[in-house]
Structures are given as C-alpha cells and as structure tokens.
Design a protein around this motif. Structure first.
Motif, PDB file in Angstrom:
ATOM      1  N   GLN A  13       0.809  -1.204   0.000  1.00  0.00           N
ATOM      2  CA  GLN A  13       0.000   0.000   0.000  1.00  0.00           C
ATOM      3  C   GLN A  13       0.849   1.264   0.000  1.00  0.00           C
ATOM      4  O   GLN A  13       0.322   2.363  -0.154  1.00  0.00           O
ATOM      5  CB  GLN A  13      -0.927   0.003   1.227  1.00  0.00           C
ATOM      6  N   PRO A  15       3.687   3.968  -1.495  1.00  0.00           N
ATOM      7  CA  PRO A  15       4.115   4.385  -2.837  1.00  0.00           C
ATOM      8  C   PRO A  15       5.305   3.548  -3.293  1.00  0.00           C
ATOM      9  O   PRO A  15       6.137   3.129  -2.485  1.00  0.00           O
ATOM     10  CB  PRO A  15       4.505   5.853  -2.633  1.00  0.00           C
ATOM     11  N   VAL A  16       5.389   3.318  -4.588  1.00  0.00           N
ATOM     12  CA  VAL A  16       6.470   2.471  -5.095  1.00  0.00           C
ATOM     13  C   VAL A  16       7.837   3.080  -4.795  1.00  0.00           C
ATOM     14  O   VAL A  16       8.814   2.353  -4.586  1.00  0.00           O
ATOM     15  CB  VAL A  16       6.283   2.214  -6.606  1.00  0.00           C
ATOM     16  N   LYS A  55       5.934   9.730  -9.356  1.00  0.00           N
ATOM     17  CA  LYS A  55       4.536   9.781  -8.929  1.00  0.00           C
ATOM     18  C   LYS A  55       3.714   8.616  -9.486  1.00  0.00           C
ATOM     19  O   LYS A  55       2.553   8.458  -9.124  1.00  0.00           O
ATOM     20  CB  LYS A  55       3.896  11.104  -9.375  1.00  0.00           C
ATOM     21  N   LYS A  56       4.302   7.822 -10.356  1.00  0.00           N
ATOM     22  CA  LYS A  56       3.553   6.733 -10.979  1.00  0.00           C
ATOM     23  C   LYS A  56       3.402   5.556 -10.024  1.00  0.00           C
ATOM     24  O   LYS A  56       4.073   5.457  -8.998  1.00  0.00           O
ATOM     25  CB  LYS A  56       4.243   6.296 -12.266  1.00  0.00           C
ATOM     26  N   GLU A  57       2.513   4.662 -10.399  1.00  0.00           N
ATOM     27  CA  GLU A  57       2.185   3.531  -9.538  1.00  0.00           C
ATOM     28  C   GLU A  57       3.269   2.476  -9.532  1.00  0.00           C
ATOM     29  O   GLU A  57       3.463   1.773  -8.536  1.00  0.00           O
ATOM     30  CB  GLU A  57       0.863   2.918 -10.004  1.00  0.00           C
ATOM     31  N   TYR A  58       3.994   2.347 -10.655  1.00  0.00           N
ATOM     32  CA  TYR A  58       4.995   1.302 -10.771  1.00  0.00           C
ATOM     33  C   TYR A  58       6.292   1.844 -11.359  1.00  0.00           C
ATOM     34  O   TYR A  58       6.313   2.886 -12.017  1.00  0.00           O
ATOM     35  CB  TYR A  58       4.485   0.165 -11.672  1.00  0.00           C
ATOM     36  N   GLY A  89       4.730  -3.954 -10.905  1.00  0.00           N
ATOM     37  CA  GLY A  89       3.339  -4.345 -11.075  1.00  0.00           C
ATOM     38  C   GLY A  89       3.172  -5.718 -11.673  1.00  0.00           C
ATOM     39  O   GLY A  89       2.051  -6.147 -11.926  1.00  0.00           O
ATOM     40  N   THR A 138       4.431   1.198 -17.580  1.00  0.00           N
ATOM     41  CA  THR A 138       3.671   0.565 -16.514  1.00  0.00           C
ATOM     42  C   THR A 138       3.075  -0.745 -16.971  1.00  0.00           C
ATOM     43  O   THR A 138       2.748  -0.929 -18.129  1.00  0.00           O
ATOM     44  CB  THR A 138       2.524   1.475 -16.042  1.00  0.00           C
ATOM     45  N   SER A 140       0.413  -1.747 -15.348  1.00  0.00           N
ATOM     46  CA  SER A 140      -0.918  -1.656 -14.774  1.00  0.00           C
ATOM     47  C   SER A 140      -1.985  -1.357 -15.807  1.00  0.00           C
ATOM     48  O   SER A 140      -3.169  -1.450 -15.527  1.00  0.00           O
ATOM     49  CB  SER A 140      -0.944  -0.548 -13.713  1.00  0.00           C
ATOM     50  N   SER A 142      -2.588   1.593 -16.921  1.00  0.00           N
ATOM     51  CA  SER A 142      -3.258   2.817 -16.498  1.00  0.00           C
ATOM     52  C   SER A 142      -3.395   3.826 -17.622  1.00  0.00           C
ATOM     53  O   SER A 142      -4.180   4.753 -17.537  1.00  0.00           O
ATOM     54  CB  SER A 142      -2.459   3.458 -15.355  1.00  0.00           C
ATOM     55  N   GLU A 144      -1.211   6.061 -18.539  1.00  0.00           N
ATOM     56  CA  GLU A 144      -0.635   7.353 -18.221  1.00  0.00           C
ATOM     57  C   GLU A 144       0.554   7.681 -19.109  1.00  0.00           C
ATOM     58  O   GLU A 144       0.951   8.823 -19.204  1.00  0.00           O
ATOM     59  CB  GLU A 144      -0.197   7.378 -16.747  1.00  0.00           C
TER      60      GLU A 144
END
Length: 260
Positions: A13, A15-16, A55-58, A89, A138, A140, A142, A144
C-alpha cells in the motif's frame, strides 16, 4: 492522555518510491552505490528520481529487470525476486511472472526479427497523449504513458553500426519550433531511452512538467553542484539553467531522419 497512531501501511500500500527505498536500504546499498551498479555512473540523479520524485504507480520494467540480480538474496530477511518484480506491477509466481514481464515490455522494447530487421516503436509525445516517460513503462494498463502509434522495421546491422545496444531505442516525432532549424516539427528522431544522464553535451528528451520536449543540454563548466544549460536552437526562446539533479531526462537523441 495517550494518543494512538495509525499503523504504517502494508508494503504493497506504500508508494512504489518508498518501497524501492526500503528494499535498497534493506539490501545495504547507498543511493550512490546502487546507481553505480545499475550503470548510471557517479551522477546518481537519474536513479534518485525514482525514490524521490516518481509519482507513478509502478517502476519501469527495464529498471526492475536490472534491480533483480542486485537486490535479491541481500538483507535480513533476504530479498526475494518476487518482492523486486512487484515494484513493476508484475504478478510474481511461475509462468505468470514471465507472462507479466512479456506483457509489460511488449509495447516498449525493440524486437529483433528473424529476417535481420529490428522493430522499433514510435511514440506520440504530444501533451494530451500522456505524461512523464516516452515509452509505456507501466504494467498496470493505467494509460498514463505515451502510446505507441507505429512500428518501424529497419536493418538490424545498420542500427547496431551506430548504436551498440538497440534494446532501449524509441522513435518520436518532433513537435513545436523551439529546435528549428536543426529539428523541424514533424521530424522523427531516434532516442536512446536508457541514456538519462546529461553527459556528454547533446540533444536530449526532457519532461518539463507539461510535456516531453527536445532540448540541447550543456554542462556548466566548474559548477558545483553540477548545473546544466537548457538551450533551444531557435534563439527566440530563452535559455534556462538548472541543477543537474532537477532534470527529468527521458533519453538522448542519437539520430534523425533526413528526407531528400
């Protein structure tokens, strides 16, 4: 009166960037040492971006691929390959891991073909098309990052004559007039997306906070900390100067197409 605090989030949970930092520290690496082992040289700003500003998820799959042999089996308890791959991810576990890596890299990695050609993807870098990195990084889905809009097939021997490692090449189309007449709007350029340190001086692809742009970079002599001049060939645009560690570089321009 005792004040209760919320427990820290589970690792998945966080941040990466925080998870990457935790794994690095658990492995006993300093930022500089890990950047050096990743081949990013003594200027570690390219690596520190992933721990401090991402700032990205992965993380990019290619970066995680290089981290796996460096971090695995280090630390207490020993870091597992699954923990490292999770930063991209990719779902660990048997064939699922290999399938996940293939899905995540399929859109970005140039492909060597049996007929002696290499397939390199072209990416749309217009501001509405995405943000951050050039290539789809990514796993994911996403959306982005910038989408691949075309695939170019070129003789592999020709490409490797100029670029020793074509595995990180991408093609982008120039937009705007800030680099005219050297680079005209609509020109296609070949970018080495693995070259993210502003050395040697040359033309690089940058993220400027609004979009991906081409600019000429030059190290300011004897500057400490190192500072970089950001130059537009079109002199109607002002020159800028920033600390090297503040640059977000997506790659170095290594070629362009000239139509006769």
């Amino acid at each position: 009166m005792a004040v209760s605090s919320s427990p820290p989030p589970f690792p998945e949970q966080q941040p990466v960037s925080a998870r990457l930092k935790a794994l690095r520290e658990r492995a006993g690496y300093s930022i500089r040492a890990l950047a050096q082992d990743l081949g990013m040289g003594h200027k570690f700003s390219s690596y520190s971006f992933y721990e401090q500003k991402l700032k990205k998820e992965y993380l990019p799959v290619d970066l995680v691929r290089r981290l796996v042999p460096l971090l695995c089996e280090r630390g207490d308890p020993p870091i597992t390959a699954s923990e490292v791959w999770a930063l991209s991810g990719v779902i660990p576990g048997g064939s699922d891991l290999n399938d996940g890596i293939a899905r995540a890299t399929r859109a970005q990695a140039p492909r060597r073909n049996a007929d002696g050609t290499i397939t390199i993807n072209e990416y749309d870098i217009t501001p509405h098309a995405g943000s951050g990195a050039i290539v789809e990084e990514t796993a994911s889905g996403s959306g982005e990052s910038h989408p691949s809009v075309a695939a170019w097939h070129m003789p592999r021997a020709f490409v490797e004559n100029y670029v020793s490692d074509p595995s990180s090449l991408a093609i982008i189309r120039v937009s705007g007039n800030s680099m005219e007449p050297d680079f005209m709007a609509g020109d296609r350029v070949l970018v080495d997306t693995a070259h993210r340190v502003p050395s040697p001086d040359g033309v690089y692809v940058l993220w400027n906070g609004l979009g991906v742009v081409l600019k000429q970079l030059m190290l300011v002599p004897h500057s400490n900390p190192p500072r970089i001049r950001i130059i537009s060939v079109n002199q109607t645009y002002p020159m800028d100067e920033v600390n090297a560690e503040d640059l977000v570089i997506n790659g170095r321009v290594v070629g362009k197409w000239v139509w006769k």
